[in-house]
Design a protein around this motif. Structure first.
Motif, PDB file in Angstrom:
ATOM      1  N   TYR A 167       0.858  -1.181   0.000  1.00 13.21           N
ATOM      2  CA  TYR A 167       0.000   0.000   0.000  1.00 13.21           C
ATOM      3  C   TYR A 167       0.898   1.237   0.000  1.00 13.21           C
ATOM      4  O   TYR A 167       1.728   1.399   0.890  1.00 13.21           O
ATOM      5  CB  TYR A 167      -0.883   0.026   1.244  1.00 13.21           C
ATOM      6  N   VAL A 168       0.719   2.113  -0.986  1.00 18.38           N
ATOM      7  CA  VAL A 168       1.574   3.286  -1.133  1.00 18.38           C
ATOM      8  C   VAL A 168       0.718   4.550  -0.990  1.00 18.38           C
ATOM      9  O   VAL A 168      -0.061   4.888  -1.884  1.00 18.38           O
ATOM     10  CB  VAL A 168       2.299   3.284  -2.496  1.00 18.38           C
ATOM     11  N   ASN A 169       0.840   5.228   0.163  1.00 20.06           N
ATOM     12  CA  ASN A 169      -0.007   6.392   0.430  1.00 20.06           C
ATOM     13  C   ASN A 169      -1.429   6.094  -0.018  1.00 20.06           C
ATOM     14  O   ASN A 169      -2.066   6.882  -0.719  1.00 20.06           O
ATOM     15  CB  ASN A 169       0.545   7.635  -0.258  1.00 20.06           C
ATOM     16  N   ALA A 170      -1.909   4.936   0.402  1.00 19.76           N
ATOM     17  CA  ALA A 170      -3.139   4.380  -0.145  1.00 19.76           C
ATOM     18  C   ALA A 170      -4.313   4.535   0.804  1.00 19.76           C
ATOM     19  O   ALA A 170      -4.172   4.452   2.025  1.00 19.76           O
ATOM     20  CB  ALA A 170      -2.929   2.903  -0.478  1.00 19.76           C
ATOM     21  N   SER A 171      -5.470   4.712   0.212  1.00 22.30           N
ATOM     22  CA  SER A 171      -6.715   4.802   0.965  1.00 22.30           C
ATOM     23  C   SER A 171      -7.198   3.399   1.317  1.00 22.30           C
ATOM     24  O   SER A 171      -7.333   2.541   0.449  1.00 22.30           O
ATOM     25  CB  SER A 171      -7.774   5.524   0.132  1.00 22.30           C
ATOM     26  N   SER A 172      -7.469   3.163   2.598  1.00 23.94           N
ATOM     27  CA  SER A 172      -8.010   1.880   3.021  1.00 23.94           C
ATOM     28  C   SER A 172      -9.235   2.054   3.912  1.00 23.94           C
ATOM     29  O   SER A 172      -9.850   1.073   4.321  1.00 23.94           O
ATOM     30  CB  SER A 172      -6.948   1.080   3.785  1.00 23.94           C
ATOM     31  N   SER A 173      -9.611   3.290   4.204  1.00 20.13           N
ATOM     32  CA  SER A 173     -10.761   3.573   5.052  1.00 20.13           C
ATOM     33  C   SER A 173     -11.091   5.059   4.958  1.00 20.13           C
ATOM     34  O   SER A 173     -10.216   5.885   4.704  1.00 20.13           O
ATOM     35  CB  SER A 173     -10.458   3.222   6.514  1.00 20.13           C
ATOM     36  N   LEU A 174     -12.357   5.372   5.148  1.00 22.28           N
ATOM     37  CA  LEU A 174     -12.780   6.772   5.248  1.00 22.28           C
ATOM     38  C   LEU A 174     -13.360   7.049   6.629  1.00 22.28           C
ATOM     39  O   LEU A 174     -14.096   8.018   6.830  1.00 22.28           O
ATOM     40  CB  LEU A 174     -13.818   7.088   4.162  1.00 22.28           C
ATOM     41  N   GLY A 175     -13.007   6.209   7.592  1.00 22.95           N
ATOM     42  CA  GLY A 175     -13.672   6.237   8.885  1.00 22.95           C
ATOM     43  C   GLY A 175     -13.214   7.293   9.856  1.00 22.95           C
ATOM     44  O   GLY A 175     -13.819   7.457  10.914  1.00 22.95           O
ATOM     45  N   GLY A 241     -17.322   9.263  -4.009  1.00 22.63           N
ATOM     46  CA  GLY A 241     -18.475   8.883  -3.220  1.00 22.63           C
ATOM     47  C   GLY A 241     -18.676   7.407  -3.004  1.00 22.63           C
ATOM     48  O   GLY A 241     -19.713   6.983  -2.494  1.00 22.63           O
ATOM     49  N   ARG A 242     -17.712   6.589  -3.387  1.00 18.75           N
ATOM     50  CA  ARG A 242     -17.837   5.145  -3.155  1.00 18.75           C
ATOM     51  C   ARG A 242     -17.531   4.822  -1.691  1.00 18.75           C
ATOM     52  O   ARG A 242     -16.664   5.435  -1.089  1.00 18.75           O
ATOM     53  CB  ARG A 242     -16.862   4.369  -4.042  1.00 18.75           C
ATOM     54  N   PRO A 243     -18.205   3.841  -1.113  1.00 15.43           N
ATOM     55  CA  PRO A 243     -17.878   3.438   0.258  1.00 15.43           C
ATOM     56  C   PRO A 243     -16.513   2.788   0.322  1.00 15.43           C
ATOM     57  O   PRO A 243     -15.988   2.299  -0.683  1.00 15.43           O
ATOM     58  CB  PRO A 243     -18.984   2.435   0.607  1.00 15.43           C
ATOM     59  N   ALA A 244     -15.909   2.818   1.487  1.00 13.21           N
ATOM     60  CA  ALA A 244     -14.578   2.221   1.672  1.00 13.21           C
ATOM     61  C   ALA A 244     -14.574   1.431   2.974  1.00 13.21           C
ATOM     62  O   ALA A 244     -13.970   1.833   3.960  1.00 13.21           O
ATOM     63  CB  ALA A 244     -13.510   3.312   1.693  1.00 13.21           C
ATOM     64  N   ASN A 245     -15.267   0.302   2.963  1.00 13.58           N
ATOM     65  CA  ASN A 245     -15.410  -0.519   4.157  1.00 13.58           C
ATOM     66  C   ASN A 245     -14.538  -1.767   4.036  1.00 13.58           C
ATOM     67  O   ASN A 245     -15.033  -2.858   3.734  1.00 13.58           O
ATOM     68  CB  ASN A 245     -16.881  -0.907   4.360  1.00 13.58           C
TER      69      ASN A 245
END
Length: 318
Positions: A167-175, A241-245
């Motif tokens: 994972y490179v400066n990667a989004s894995s959650s919007l929580g 706007g996509r979920p990131a769960n």
């Protein structure tokens, strides 16, 4: 200046000349071959996803080496990985494949949220590339938005077909708001989704500048701006706007994971990387104090060395 820049300028000029065509709806476009990356031996090929979207792929390096699959970020392209794909040491030892995600680069750009909102389509894209190219337990390298693509893949298809994840400066959650940097708003209507051609271009420039703590050379920035403009407004909106769960999928991983994060990132803050590393059992965290959102570009020698070490370790654990 990068010694490969002169080879890329031909590609860059062609890409800039066609940028306006790729802002038009996909139905108005004739099929295009994957772009040639002059100056390095590689094999271009299209792969079709189950919903019929054609994905441009580019293979570099040693066909017999362990496989690495590079996945770029929002509005970017396979060319983002230039400093990895052209690295002689990586090319000697590894089979490297980079793709233009759907809606990006030379891949197809269909209109409609059905092609971009569901996690299933992104998961199937990754599986299709792995299957059609015959990649054996590849290490997935996901930058920025591609962290969500990786999350879609492991949530839908599991991790049995891959050897590891970087994972490179990667989004894995919007929580958690702490995961977002001060310039994350540039992904919205004030920049990357600005209306009108002037706002669209200027917003893209602003976003690209925010991606780097150390700014690219002018010729490199020109290249980046051109391939960002190949991602139309409707594609960028479709990605939003996509979920990131993905927390449960991350917790279930039982394979090597390296989390790389530039600490000067103004898009996704360091707590995002720390969250990913803390959520995946046994994950390793590698912080780059002087890099922004793109440590693989800003500190390429260190990044490439760590990537090579990680892929070898992942192969040893198979």
């Amino acid at each position: 200046m990068d010694k490969h820049l002169s080879g890329r300028r031909h590609v860059m000029g062609w890409g800039a000349a066609t940028a306006a065509l790729h802002i038009m709806p996909a139905a108005a476009q004739a099929p295009q071959p994957p772009a040639r990356m002059d100056g390095a031996a590689y094999t271009p090929r299209f792969v079709s996803s189950p919903d019929g979207v054609r994905l441009a792929t580019y293979e570099f390096g040693n066909p017999q080496g362990p496989a690495i699959l590079f996945l770029h970020g929002y509005a970017q392209a396979a060319l983002s990985w230039d400093r990895q794909l052209r690295d002689p040491a990586l090319a000697r030892d590894f089979r490297m494949v980079a793709i233009d995600l759907r809606g990006h680069g030379m891949s197809a750009k269909p209109e409609g949220d059905a092609f971009y909102k569901p996690g299933q389509v992104w998961a199937d894209d990754v599986r299709s590339v792995i299957t059609e190219l015959g990649l054996q337990k590849p290490v997935l390298v996901g930058w920025s938005y591609a962290g969500r693509v990786v999350g879609d893949y492991i949530s839908t298809h599991g991790a049995s077909a891959i050897g590891g994840i970087n994972y490179v400066n990667a989004s894995s959650s919007l929580g958690d708001p702490a995961f977002l940097g001060p310039d994350v708003g540039l992904l919205g209507p004030q920049a990357m989704l600005a209306p009108g051609i002037d706002g669209f271009i200027e917003g893209t420039v602003r976003f690209l500048r925010a991606c780097f703590a150390t700014q690219p050379e002018p010729a490199d920035f020109q290249t980046m701006l051109a391939f960002n403009m190949l991602a139309p407004h409707y594609v960028r909106a479709g990605l939003s706007g996509r979920p990131a769960n993905y927390a449960e999928a991350l917790k279930a991983l039982r394979l090597p994971v390296l989390v790389t994060h530039g600490e000067k990132d103004r898009i996704l803050a360091t707590p995002m990387g720390r969250f990913t590393a803390a959520t995946v059992p046994g994950a390793k965290l590698s912080l780059y104090p002087e890099s922004g959102h793109a440590p693989f570009w800003e500190e390429a020698p260190r990044f490439n060395r760590e990537l090579a070490e990680f892929v070898r370790q992942a192969q040893a654990n198979r």
